[in-house]
Scaffold this active site. Structure first.
Site, mmCIF file in Angstrom:
data_model
loop_
_atom_site.group_PDB
_atom_site.id
_atom_site.type_symbol
_atom_site.label_atom_id
_atom_site.label_comp_id
_atom_site.label_asym_id
_atom_site.label_seq_id
_atom_site.Cartn_x
_atom_site.Cartn_y
_atom_site.Cartn_z
ATOM 1 N N ARG A 84 96.826 -58.912 -63.224
ATOM 2 C CA ARG A 84 96.382 -59.603 -64.427
ATOM 3 C C ARG A 84 96.319 -58.551 -65.526
ATOM 4 N NH1 ARG A 84 92.245 -61.480 -59.926
ATOM 5 N NH2 ARG A 84 93.800 -62.600 -58.713
ATOM 6 N N LYS A 137 91.301 -72.647 -48.640
ATOM 7 C CA LYS A 137 91.657 -72.675 -50.056
ATOM 8 C C LYS A 137 92.884 -71.800 -50.323
ATOM 9 C CE LYS A 137 89.659 -71.549 -54.610
ATOM 10 N NZ LYS A 137 90.506 -70.393 -55.013
ATOM 11 N N HIS A 140 95.168 -70.318 -57.002
ATOM 12 C CA HIS A 140 94.201 -69.304 -57.449
ATOM 13 C C HIS A 140 94.089 -69.285 -58.971
ATOM 14 C CE1 HIS A 140 91.876 -66.182 -55.232
ATOM 15 N NE2 HIS A 140 91.649 -65.737 -56.443
ATOM 16 N N SER A 198 81.066 -67.076 -54.266
ATOM 17 C CA SER A 198 82.157 -66.153 -53.950
ATOM 18 C C SER A 198 81.654 -64.958 -53.148
ATOM 19 C CB SER A 198 82.800 -65.661 -55.244
ATOM 20 O OG SER A 198 83.702 -64.600 -55.001
ATOM 21 N N ARG A 232 96.443 -66.986 -60.898
ATOM 22 C CA ARG A 232 96.115 -65.559 -60.915
ATOM 23 C C ARG A 232 96.827 -64.770 -59.821
ATOM 24 N NH1 ARG A 232 91.554 -64.284 -63.711
ATOM 25 N NH2 ARG A 232 90.609 -62.907 -62.171
ATOM 26 N N TYR A 280 86.760 -64.117 -48.115
ATOM 27 C CA TYR A 280 88.125 -63.606 -48.121
ATOM 28 C C TYR A 280 88.520 -63.187 -46.717
ATOM 29 C CZ TYR A 280 88.093 -63.577 -53.201
ATOM 30 O OH TYR A 280 88.048 -63.962 -54.513
ATOM 31 N N THR A 291 89.505 -68.318 -48.377
ATOM 32 C CA THR A 291 90.603 -68.150 -49.333
ATOM 33 C C THR A 291 91.739 -67.387 -48.669
ATOM 34 O OG1 THR A 291 89.135 -68.188 -51.253
ATOM 35 C CG2 THR A 291 91.259 -67.097 -51.532
#
Length: 388
Positions: free
Chosen positions: A165, A252, A276, A107, A279, A130, A156
């Protein structure tokens, strides 16, 4: 050594050993968590069709994902803060994946940097990025991935803004942890975890601190990150990223057939059907429900993978039977990592491979290439009987 029979055995150990804020970070979705729950429960609606008197010998779980040989049709998904679940967690997970023969995806929001992982592994891994505004940072991130010999980039596209969250907000999640009274009391009960963290120098976001302009410490990181997610993102911007990276590209975060076609048009080599992990948009379809319509839209024009909700080899088998070429596990391997470090990730993969292998055999198949929808019994309304 405890006996591990399934991923939930690892999850129980993980919950005991890791601080609550990081357990909650992994084990949560946005808002009501409907999509988070249905990502897993919708797999239960699919039934496997048992066949008998079929020669089960000579089986293999080997396959390929974007042309790379894999021992099982699965990759370790990108998970932020992995190095807070277990000290140097990204390195441990990458090593386990390498030895097992499946891809590891690092990541952007990892604790260990690209360079850290490359220095501690032998084979290429995948790099997730990202869609950030800072062009200079993005170009250098891709360049760093090339220098580390990453064999694929995973962009992503479903994080232009954060779905809330609630657990993270209540826990004051950060890296390093915020020294609230509740956090300090809980951290004090996780002595082995704490000793591991004291023994590593890697406690911040290694891909960003010292690499993004003006980000030299955790306090400046928060300001930079909050301003970087690009709410103006469009497919032209994604084409720019395609030009920055000339290797295999995976997109993604696709959950709608129209977006799958857009990903095909920008020159992606594969797409990941993913929400995701529940999320982001709460109330969205589970990934496994969304998969059939996406397969109908793109056919064999692009490789389709599936992420979100896989907790067993049976789930993996069902996704492959529904048309996915590969799958991803995130929470499942995090359970293993938090429970037992690198050995726990290996245990997770071994358990899921055994479940996949035996279920494939009892469904009358001996190779991944021969797994198809005929092994499934699918409810008539599985894709939804929607008015619009």
């Amino acid at each position: 050594m405890p006996v591990i029979t399934n991923v939930n055995d690892l999850k129980r150990i993980y919950k005991r050993r890791v601080p609550k804020m990081f357990y909650d970070y992994a084990e949560s979705g946005s808002y009501t968590e409907q999509t988070f729950r249905e990502n897993t429960s919708d797999f239960d609606l699919l039934r496997l069709r048992q066949r008998v008197a079929v020669d089960m010998t000579g089986r293999s779980t080997a396959s390929q994902m974007i042309g790379q040989d894999v021992s099982l049709p699965v990759a370790l998904a990108p998970v932020g803060l992995t190095g807070m679940q277990s000290a140097d967690g990204e390195i441990k997970a990458a090593r386990a994946a390498e030895k097992f023969g499946v891809p590891y995806t690092l990541s952007t929001m990892s604790i260990c940097s690209i360079e850290d992982v490359a220095e501690n592994t032998q084979k290429p891994f995948w790099m997730q990025v990202y869609t950030l505004k800072d062009d200079d940072f993005m170009r250098r991130l891709f360049d760093r991935a090339k220098a580390a010999k990453c064999s694929a980039a995973v962009i992503t596209v479903d994080l232009q803004m954060l779905g809330q969250r609630h657990k993270d907000v209540k826990n004051g999640l950060s890296a390093p942890p915020k020294p609230t009274l509740a956090n300090m009391v809980n951290l004090a009960t996780k002595v082995p975890w704490g000793l591991q963290m004291l023994g590593t120098k890697r406690r911040f976001f290694g891909n960003i601190v010292g690499h993004a302009k003006g980000v030299s410490d955790p306090s400046s990181l928060s300001t930079w990150t909050s301003s970087q997610f690009d709410q103006a993102l469009n497919w032209d911007r994604i084409r720019e990223f395609r030009e920055m990276w000339d290797g295999p590209l995976i997109i993604k975060g696709i959950i709608d057939p129209r977006d799958a076609l857009e990903a095909l048009n920008v020159g992606a080599d594969a797409i990941i059907v993913s929400n995701h992990g529940g999320r982001q948009l709460d109330g969205a379809l589970s990934s496994i429900r969304a998969l059939p319509a996406i397969m109908d839209a793109v056919g064999d024009k692009i490789e389709v993978h599936l992420d979100s909700g896989i907790r067993s080899g049976q789930d993996m088998l069902k996704a492959i039977a529904m048309g996915a070429k590969g799958t991803y596990i995130g929470r499942a391997y995090i359970y293993g990592l938090g429970a037992m470090g690198e050995a726990g990730v290996t245990q997770c993969l071994e358990v899921m491979q055994k479940e996949f292998d035996i279920s494939m055999a009892l469904s009358g198949r001996t190779s991944v290439a021969n797994v198809d929808r005929d092994i499934l019994m699918i409810p008539k309304d599985f894709e939804g009987n929607w008015a619009a």
